[in-house]
Design a protein around this motif. Structure first.
Motif, short mmCIF file in Angstrom:
data_model
loop_
_atom_site.label_atom_id
_atom_site.label_comp_id
_atom_site.label_asym_id
_atom_site.label_seq_id
_atom_site.Cartn_x
_atom_site.Cartn_y
_atom_site.Cartn_z
N PRO A 566 24.75 9.14 -5.78
CA PRO A 566 25.40 10.25 -6.48
C PRO A 566 24.48 11.47 -6.44
CG PRO A 566 25.21 8.30 -7.88
CD PRO A 566 24.35 8.07 -6.68
N PRO A 567 25.05 12.67 -6.37
CA PRO A 567 24.24 13.87 -6.13
C PRO A 567 23.14 14.09 -7.17
CG PRO A 567 26.50 14.42 -6.78
CD PRO A 567 26.49 12.98 -6.47
N ASN A 568 23.39 13.72 -8.42
CA ASN A 568 22.41 14.07 -9.46
C ASN A 568 21.19 13.15 -9.46
OD1 ASN A 568 23.80 11.87 -10.19
ND2 ASN A 568 24.36 12.57 -12.25
N GLN A 569 21.16 12.18 -8.56
CA GLN A 569 20.01 11.28 -8.60
C GLN A 569 18.92 11.65 -7.59
OE1 GLN A 569 20.67 7.15 -8.71
NE2 GLN A 569 22.21 7.29 -10.32
N ILE A 570 19.12 12.75 -6.90
CA ILE A 570 18.11 13.24 -5.97
C ILE A 570 17.29 14.29 -6.71
CG2 ILE A 570 17.73 14.46 -3.80
CD1 ILE A 570 18.84 11.73 -3.40
N LYS A 571 16.00 14.09 -6.80
CA LYS A 571 15.15 15.03 -7.55
C LYS A 571 14.28 15.82 -6.58
CE LYS A 571 16.46 13.02 -11.42
NZ LYS A 571 17.70 13.58 -11.97
N ARG A 572 14.26 17.10 -6.80
CA ARG A 572 13.43 17.96 -5.96
C ARG A 572 12.15 18.26 -6.73
NH1 ARG A 572 14.42 20.81 -1.26
NH2 ARG A 572 16.51 19.94 -1.16
N VAL A 578 11.35 15.75 -1.84
CA VAL A 578 12.53 15.24 -2.51
C VAL A 578 12.36 13.74 -2.71
CG1 VAL A 578 15.04 15.07 -2.35
CG2 VAL A 578 13.87 16.99 -1.29
N VAL A 579 12.70 13.26 -3.89
CA VAL A 579 12.60 11.82 -4.12
C VAL A 579 13.90 11.29 -4.71
CG1 VAL A 579 10.11 11.78 -4.45
CG2 VAL A 579 11.62 12.12 -6.41
N TYR A 580 14.06 10.00 -4.56
CA TYR A 580 15.23 9.33 -5.13
C TYR A 580 14.73 8.13 -5.89
CZ TYR A 580 19.20 6.14 -5.24
OH TYR A 580 20.17 5.26 -5.64
N ARG A 581 15.36 7.89 -7.04
CA ARG A 581 14.93 6.73 -7.82
C ARG A 581 15.75 5.53 -7.42
NH1 ARG A 581 14.62 5.67 -14.23
NH2 ARG A 581 13.53 3.69 -13.99
N GLU A 584 13.39 0.69 -9.72
CA GLU A 584 12.22 1.11 -10.49
C GLU A 584 11.39 2.19 -9.78
OE1 GLU A 584 12.03 -3.04 -10.97
OE2 GLU A 584 13.81 -1.99 -11.64
N ASP A 585 11.54 2.26 -8.43
CA ASP A 585 10.60 3.08 -7.67
C ASP A 585 11.20 4.41 -7.25
OD1 ASP A 585 8.73 0.99 -7.73
OD2 ASP A 585 9.84 -0.01 -6.11
N TYR A 586 10.34 5.40 -7.17
CA TYR A 586 10.75 6.66 -6.55
C TYR A 586 10.37 6.60 -5.07
CZ TYR A 586 11.73 8.70 -11.06
OH TYR A 586 12.28 8.97 -12.27
N ILE A 587 11.33 6.87 -4.22
CA ILE A 587 11.00 6.87 -2.79
C ILE A 587 11.27 8.25 -2.21
CG2 ILE A 587 11.47 4.41 -2.47
CD1 ILE A 587 14.13 5.20 -1.18
N PRO A 588 10.46 8.68 -1.24
CA PRO A 588 10.71 9.98 -0.63
C PRO A 588 12.01 9.96 0.17
CG PRO A 588 8.92 8.84 0.50
CD PRO A 588 9.28 8.01 -0.68
N LYS A 623 5.85 0.81 3.18
CA LYS A 623 6.32 2.00 2.48
C LYS A 623 7.78 2.23 2.79
CE LYS A 623 1.90 4.37 2.77
NZ LYS A 623 1.33 4.11 4.11
N ARG A 624 8.50 2.73 1.79
CA ARG A 624 9.93 2.95 1.99
C ARG A 624 10.26 4.43 2.06
NH1 ARG A 624 12.54 -0.74 -2.45
NH2 ARG A 624 10.60 -0.12 -3.48
N LEU A 625 11.40 4.70 2.66
CA LEU A 625 11.83 6.08 2.86
C LEU A 625 13.35 6.07 2.88
CD1 LEU A 625 11.09 9.05 3.77
CD2 LEU A 625 11.22 8.21 6.10
N GLY A 626 13.95 7.08 2.25
CA GLY A 626 15.40 7.19 2.27
C GLY A 626 15.82 8.25 3.27
#
Lengths: 688, 175
Positions: A566-572, A578-581, A584-588, A623-626
């Motif tokens: 959903p759009p509101n879950q991407i944090k700049r 930019v990260v996404y939760r 539990e983890d924030y991934i780039p 390491k993870r990446l979206g």
């Protein structure tokens, strides 16, 4: 120009064969045990030394032929039981092997030869030979042989040499052979013309001559055969000694001649007398194998790839053909075609596969050298040497494996006294094994040494700021810290390992190959490093995705999951990242459209009724990446092709492939993107 | 895929072929490349773009199993671009760069002729730049039937550096 070219090609063959021979010699020497002269093994080593000497002399590489002459004499004494196999002797011969290898490499690259080491080694050989006939590197083979030839009781050899008609075409020149024979002694040459030649059918490039040669020289049959070394498979060769007793009567002290005279009863007269010399080289390789240029194989693979594409194209047409009976025959045919093409593709892929033994066998030497340098006692155990691996993977795994083995020897296995004190056998065991597991190849490097000191690793990791003091880590997590950049547990830095550039590079190399490394260690018991690699680099299980107007491909192996975001879950964040939760983890997060600067006519595809987007979560190196994509398409096996071949490497892409419709699709370089994302984050934090 | 002409290595090549040039039209001028470098002429087909590539690299194409970059020569020479017409073709050439030979496709307005030109008929380019093509990439000029031919040096034109993303455009060099 063409003659130079041909000569160069022939030289290259000589270098290649000699290098292989050198490897055979080395592994043979490593197999020798002091006090136990295995005649089979010694013969093999001797024959290799002899062919190298012969080849080098033919091409005028006198430095090599002179040097190998001493080695050959030494080996000959071993062969005739005049000298016992000792540790010193093996050491000197191994040194000589290195010397010859160095000389070959120097000649090949037109580089300067390290004369000091050669002279040093030569001196050692001469010292062993005692009152050796060769006194310094300056004496040439021809010289010593001439000295021999002046002795009384010269043998007279009758040599019949009838080359095949096509001998010139293979770049061989009989005159060269005759000149070499002439250097051995007095030579008379009589030419014989073939009788049944029709003038009309004469091909000027063919050879219609045979020769009868008379050689007066105190040499053995092998020395003569050596001159014919390069043509022995293309001629009828008879070597006969008129007076075999002459030399025996003349000089019983000469090791070489006395020994060979014994061998020469009855004199060899068959043309296959030369065959035994050829046998060891063939036996050391896989029997019944041929040498093929890798380019030819890749060309074949390309064609097969094309065939697969054409086949899938036909299959689609066949399916669309409707229900009429006339088409069922076509469909059956297409199904058979599909099966055959798949089998053909698999067989073609098999050609690129090599047994890992070629990589493993060099560790015998490495382990021997390092353990003696460190004063440790180590036994190397190899298993699964027949496991096959793609040639490219094999080459790229070579350095990481060397590193792991050195690490095990350096840090893992303890000194003999420590081992005894710990109640372990004095001799440590280092085990290298390879096997298939699922669709992967597993390579293990296992030692029964000290194992990892988890406490110490944790302490160092805290000191170097790799982890924070408060962080609670399991033992396994602590073990994996050694793969962090700049980490080294060596108390003292040695010249072997422990310079802090190591395990992180190893892990990265393996990740680049699409593989993974794990460590299991128990303090006091030993460590086991397990490397998991894909079977081949040439084929990839791909997930096709659509980004904008184009199709991109992910390696299925790299994908962890796909999520609808959903759009509101991407944090700049500040700094632009930019990260996404994800749970539990924030991934780039990376937008492929932006990352690749795509000019897309297609609008961004949205999901979840509003502004949701599809994200592929990938993992590399832990390491993870979206990555945002527009659409998930098929999964299929794709053949990886290089962009570099005709263009240049492109960051973010691992290569390209050709899809079923004949179009090109780009393959995403997941490890590269993950690394970039990590670097970008590091840069951002530096800037902040 | 239409392959109208193919120059396989097995074709009989006489010494005279070395002096033959395939010419093509680009923005009204006629250009030539050595015929021995030409691997084939290809009709227009789908080109897959390469991310972050310079403007004039249209993308890559599948040419008999090889992945070949396709260069728009008009864009390469900073000429006005036109939509692809019926005569638009891709000339596939072999380029000898420093490290290895590479195969590259160049999009041109249309192929023209094959001419035999002796070295005597080729003159060096005058110091002033011609046709917006930097003198670096021109081997020489020749005249056939009162028509000027610009003979390209494709090795320089498509060398690794020139394909590089940050390479300046040829016009910038001339200026």
């Amino acid at each position: 120009m063409s003659i130079d070219m041909d000569m160069k090609e022939i030289h290259d063959i000589f270098f290649e064969e000699s290098e292989e021979g050198i490897d055979v010699m080395e592994s043979g020497l490593l197999g020798l045990e002091p006090g136990n002269a295995d005649p089979e093994l010694i013969n093999t080593i001797f024959r290799v030394a002899h062919s190298i000497k012969g080849g080098a002399a033919t091409f005028g590489f006198t430095a090599i032929s002179e040097f190998t002459h001493g080695v050959e004499t030494l080996l000959d004494q071993l062969r005739s039981n005049q000298r016992a196999v000792s540790e010193d002797l093996i050491e000197v011969l191994l040194g000589a092997v290195d010397c010859v290898r160095g000389m070959l490499a120097a000649l090949k690259d037109d580089a300067e030869l390290d004369l000091n080491s050669v002279t040093e080694c030569q001196e050692k050989i001469n010292a062993l030979l005692g009152s050796a006939p060769v006194t310094s590197a300056a004496d040439s083979v021809a010289d010593t042989d001439e000295v021999m030839a002046q002795r009384p009781g010269v043998k007279t050899w009758d040599i019949e040499f009838r080359p095949d008609a096509n001998i010139f075409k293979t770049g061989n020149e009989p005159i060269r052979i005759f000149r070499e024979l002439e250097s051995l002694g007095k030579l008379n040459v009589f030419a014989e013309l073939a009788e049944d030649v029709e003038f009309d059918s004469v091909d000027p490039e063919n050879c219609y001559c045979g020769w009868v040669l008379e050689l007066e020289a105190d040499v053995d049959a092998e020395a003569i055969e050596a001159a014919f070394e390069w043509v022995k498979e293309q001629c009828d060769l008879k070597i006969h000694c008129r007076n075999p007793q002459a030399a025996a009567a003349a000089d019983t002290g000469a090791v070489e001649s006395a020994n060979t005279v014994a061998q020469l009863e009855p004199p060899k007269s068959e043309s296959n007398a030369a065959k035994p010399a050829a046998a060891p080289a063939a036996a050391s390789r896989d029997s019944g194998s041929i040498r093929v240029n890798i380019d030819k194989i890749d060309a074949l693979l390309n064609l097969v790839g094309e065939l697969v594409i054409t086949q899938s194209m036909l299959a689609r047409f066949g399916e669309n053909g409707g229900e009429r009976g006339a088409n069922s025959g076509l469909r059956d045919g297409l199904m058979v075609l599909e099966r055959h093409t798949r089998e053909l593709q698999e067989s073609a892929m098999q050609i690129r596969m090599l047994p890992i033994s070629s990589s493993f066998s060099r560790f015998k030497r490495l382990v021997r050298d390092i353990s003696s340098k460190l004063g440790k006692k180590v036994e190397l155990v190899l298993s699964g040497e027949d496991t096959e691996l793609d040639k490219t993977v094999l080459e790229k795994m070579s350095d990481p494996l060397v590193h792991l083995v050195r690490n095990s020897l350096d840090h893992g296995i303890e000194m003999p006294e420590q081992r005894l004190a710990a109640g372990k056998p004095e001799v440590g065991t280092l085990k290298l094994s390879a096997y298939h597991e699922g669709g992967s190849i597993v390579i293990e490097v296992e030692d029964d040494g000290a194992g990892l000191n988890a406490k110490r690793i944790h302490q160092i990791a805290i000191e170097r700021g790799v982890v924070s003091e408060t962080e609670q880590l399991s033992e396994e997590q602590i073990h994996h810290l050694i793969f962090q950049p700049g980490f080294s547990t060596a108390e003292a830095v040695s010249d072997l390992s422990g310079r802090g550039v190591g395990m992180d590079v190893v892990r990265r190399n393996i990740a680049d190959l699409g593989g993974r490394i794990d460590i299991h260690s128990e303090q006091g018991k030993g460590s086991c490093l397990k490397i998991r690699l894909p079977l081949t680099l040439a084929i990839l299980d791909g997930q096709l995705v659509r980004v904008g107007d184009d199709v991109y491909i992910f390696s299925l192996r790299s994908i962890v999951e796909t999520v609808l975001v959903p759009p509101n879950q991407i944090k700049r964040l500040a700094g632009g990242s930019v990260v996404y939760r994800l749970r539990e983890d924030y991934i780039p997060v990376v937008r492929l459209r932006e990352r690749f600067n795509l000019n897309c006519s297609a609008p961004r595809k949205t999901y979840l009724e509003s502004d949701g987007e599809l994200m592929v979560v990938v993992e590399s190196d832990g390491k993870r990446l979206g990555l945002f994509v527009d659409e998930l398409l098929d999964q299929q096996q794709v053949v990886i092709k290089s962009l570099e071949e005709n263009y240049m490497p492109v960051t973010g892409l691992a290569g390209a492939t050709i899809l079923g419709d004949g179009n090109v699709a780009m393959i995403i370089d997941v490890p590269g993107l993950v690394r970039d994302a990590g670097d970008a984050k590091a840069n951002d934090s530096n800037a902040a | 895929m239409t392959s109208e002409y193919s120059n396989s290595p097995d074709d009989q090549l006489s010494a005279g072929d070395a002096n033959q040039y395939l010419t093509f039209v680009l923005n009204g001028e006629e250009y030539g490349v050595e015929i021995l470098r030409v691997q084939g002429i290809q009709g227009w087909d789908t080109v897959t773009p390469i991310p972050n590539s310079p403007d004039f690299v249209l993308g890559v194409m599948n040419l008999r199993g090889a992945i070949v970059p396709i260069i728009d020569l008009r864009k390469r020479f900073n000429m006005e671009t036109i939509p692809h017409g019926p005569t638009t073709v891709i000339i596939v050439v072999k380029v000898e760069s420093a490290d290895k030979p590479r195969t590259i496709g160049m999009v041109v307005d249309g192929v023209s002729e094959v001419y035999r030109l002796d070295d005597a008929n080729i003159q060096a380019l005058p110091e002033v730049g011609a046709s917006g093509v930097s003198s670096d990439y021109v081997k020489g000029l020749s005249t056939v039937d009162e028509k000027m031919l610009i003979l390209l040096n494709i090795d320089k034109l498509f060398s690794g550096n020139e394909l590089n993303h940050d390479a300046p455009t040829p016009m910038a060099k001339t200026a």
